[in-house]
Scaffold this motif. Structure first.
Motif, PDB file in Angstrom:
ATOM      1  N   GLU A 209      -6.066  48.357  40.256  1.00 22.75           N
ATOM      2  CA  GLU A 209      -5.211  49.301  39.532  1.00 22.75           C
ATOM      3  C   GLU A 209      -4.936  50.545  40.373  1.00 22.75           C
ATOM      4  OE1 GLU A 209      -5.231  51.911  35.408  1.00 22.75           O
ATOM      5  OE2 GLU A 209      -6.774  50.395  35.743  1.00 22.75           O
TER       6      GLU A 209
ATOM      7  N   LEU B  51      -2.453  49.724  43.123  1.00 25.81           N
ATOM      8  CA  LEU B  51      -1.084  49.614  42.612  1.00 25.81           C
ATOM      9  C   LEU B  51      -0.482  50.990  42.352  1.00 25.81           C
ATOM     10  CD1 LEU B  51      -1.423  46.560  40.226  1.00 25.81           C
ATOM     11  CD2 LEU B  51      -0.239  46.649  42.415  1.00 25.81           C
ATOM     12  N   ARG B  52      -1.290  51.907  41.865  1.00 25.49           N
ATOM     13  CA  ARG B  52      -0.787  53.264  41.638  1.00 25.49           C
ATOM     14  C   ARG B  52      -0.403  53.924  42.959  1.00 25.49           C
ATOM     15  NH1 ARG B  52      -4.805  55.859  37.071  1.00 25.49           N
ATOM     16  NH2 ARG B  52      -4.252  54.406  35.417  1.00 25.49           N
TER      17      ARG B  52
ATOM     18  N   VAL C   2       0.557  52.463  45.707  1.00 15.53           N
ATOM     19  CA  VAL C   2       1.728  51.801  46.282  1.00 15.53           C
ATOM     20  C   VAL C   2       3.004  52.305  45.630  1.00 15.53           C
ATOM     21  CG1 VAL C   2       2.917  49.573  46.397  1.00 15.53           C
ATOM     22  CG2 VAL C   2       0.527  49.725  47.034  1.00 15.53           C
ATOM     23  N   HIS C   3       2.954  52.596  44.341  1.00 13.68           N
ATOM     24  CA  HIS C   3       4.161  52.988  43.615  1.00 13.68           C
ATOM     25  C   HIS C   3       4.479  54.480  43.691  1.00 13.68           C
ATOM     26  CE1 HIS C   3       5.069  49.072  42.090  1.00 13.68           C
ATOM     27  NE2 HIS C   3       3.820  48.914  41.702  1.00 13.68           N
ATOM     28  N   GLN C   4       3.589  55.263  44.301  1.00 15.82           N
ATOM     29  CA  GLN C   4       3.867  56.692  44.452  1.00 15.82           C
ATOM     30  C   GLN C   4       4.615  56.932  45.746  1.00 15.82           C
ATOM     31  OE1 GLN C   4       0.173  58.762  44.295  1.00 15.82           O
ATOM     32  NE2 GLN C   4       0.027  58.676  42.076  1.00 15.82           N
ATOM     33  N   PRO C   5       5.634  57.793  45.731  1.00 10.99           N
ATOM     34  CA  PRO C   5       6.330  58.118  46.976  1.00 10.99           C
ATOM     35  C   PRO C   5       5.417  58.938  47.870  1.00 10.99           C
ATOM     36  CG  PRO C   5       7.156  59.468  45.184  1.00 10.99           C
ATOM     37  CD  PRO C   5       6.195  58.480  44.582  1.00 10.99           C
TER      38      PRO C   5
END
Length: 62
Positions: free
Chosen positions: A45, A48-49, A51-54
């Protein structure tokens, strides 16, 4: 494989899976989800967080 042989093997495997499921259902909740599993999913988790943050210093295209 002969159909009767395949059917018998299927029945044996189904009985084995039912027995394993019954044993699993009798385990206490803590034993069903050991700390290692919970830690692993927490790490997934978190990854994944991340990876999705710029990125913080993202350059803008003009």
């Amino acid at each position: 494989m002969h159909p009767e042989t395949q059917l018998r093997l299927h029945a044996l495997r189904a009985a084995e899976l039912r027995r394993e499921a019954a044993e699993y259902a009798l385990l206490p909740r803590a034993a069903q989800h050991p700390i290692r599993t919970r830690l692993g999913w927490t790490m997934v988790e978190l990854g994944l967080r991340l990876v999705h943050q710029p990125p913080l210093g993202a350059a803008r295209a003009a």
